[in-house]
Design a protein around this motif. Structure first.
Motif, short mmCIF file in Angstrom:
data_model
loop_
_atom_site.label_atom_id
_atom_site.label_comp_id
_atom_site.label_asym_id
_atom_site.label_seq_id
_atom_site.Cartn_x
_atom_site.Cartn_y
_atom_site.Cartn_z
N ASN A 63 0.82 -1.21 0.00
CA ASN A 63 0.00 0.00 0.00
C ASN A 63 0.86 1.26 0.00
O ASN A 63 0.52 2.27 -0.63
N THR A 64 1.99 1.22 0.71
CA THR A 64 2.90 2.36 0.73
C THR A 64 3.46 2.63 -0.66
O THR A 64 3.54 3.78 -1.10
N GLN B 201 0.82 4.12 -2.91
CA GLN B 201 0.61 5.53 -2.58
C GLN B 201 1.75 6.39 -3.13
O GLN B 201 1.54 7.51 -3.61
N ARG C 242 1.13 7.06 -6.74
CA ARG C 242 0.08 8.06 -6.94
C ARG C 242 0.60 9.47 -6.68
O ARG C 242 0.17 10.43 -7.33
N ASN C 243 1.50 9.61 -5.71
CA ASN C 243 2.03 10.93 -5.35
C ASN C 243 3.23 11.33 -6.20
O ASN C 243 3.77 12.43 -6.04
N THR D 266 1.84 5.69 4.32
CA THR D 266 1.50 6.46 3.14
C THR D 266 2.61 7.45 2.86
O THR D 266 3.15 8.06 3.78
#
Length: 208
Positions: free
Chosen positions: A41-42, A45, A48-49, A205
């Motif tokens: 998940n990290t 994220q 996405r960033n 995140t």
């Protein structure tokens, strides 16, 4: 004589039927599985960033290396610069201004989990960016650099040879294990993991 009441005796409960209320709850995921999910998940994220944003399909080994360098800001391992008086000193007598980074063992274990998570989430092994040659080379360079900077050598594991493969005459020698720093798919980091085992790998995140 009384007439039949119409209500027969209760039917016996079917053998082997489980009462849903007494069914055992599913076992919680292991620590490794939980950590792997958080790491995955990290990374998503982080994609996405990313500027510009990246999709998993376009992710390459170079992006994975970029991610590992990004994680250095959350590291807890002192890595002395070449100009530091404590360079190569395993037990510095005083603090210094050298940066904290991710330990090689933490990064190696992290890549092992992400490589497994990629394939578990539908990725093809042949296109797995976490298994790219560039990533293996980077991990090896980090390991060797930190070994020199910290004065803590990372010894390669020896592979035991079987009697059947021994040289004629009894002059067999133990060969060095392959993959110095290579990532092992699905494992915790290649067997040589030291320095954190992935427990200090940043937040869940990535900041935007």
């Amino acid at each position: 004589m009384d007439s039949a009441s119409g209500a027969g005796p209760p039917e016996p409960q079917q053998q082997g039927a489980e009462d849903p209320s007494t069914a055992a709850p599913p076992a919680p995921p292991s620590r490794y599985e939980s950590q792997k999910r958080r790491d995955w998940n990290t990374f998503l994220q982080y994609l996405r960033n990313h500027k510009p944003p990246l999709t998993l399909a376009r992710c390459s080994g170079a992006h994975v290396i970029e991610f590992l360098k990004y994680l250095d800001q959350f590291g807890k391992t002192k890595v002395h610069a070449s100009g530091c008086p404590y360079f190569g000193h395993p037990n510095p007598p005083a603090p210094c201004a050298c940066p904290l980074k991710q330990a090689w063992g933490s990064l190696d274990a992290l890549i092992g989990r992400l490589r497994a998570a990629y394939e578990e989430n539908g990725g093809r092994p042949e296109s797995n960016p976490f298994g790219a040659k560039a990533v293996r080379i980077y991990l090896r360079e980090v390991r060797e650099g930190q070994a020199k900077a910290r004065g803590i050598p990372y010894e390669k594991k020896k592979r035991k040879r079987t009697p059947a493969s021994a040289d004629v005459g009894g002059s067999s020698t133990a060969g060095e294990g392959s993959g110095s720093g290579d990532v092992v798919s699905g494992g915790g980091g290649g067997g040589e993991t030291t320095g954190g085992g992935g427990s200090n790998v940043g937040p869940t995140t990535a900041p935007s």
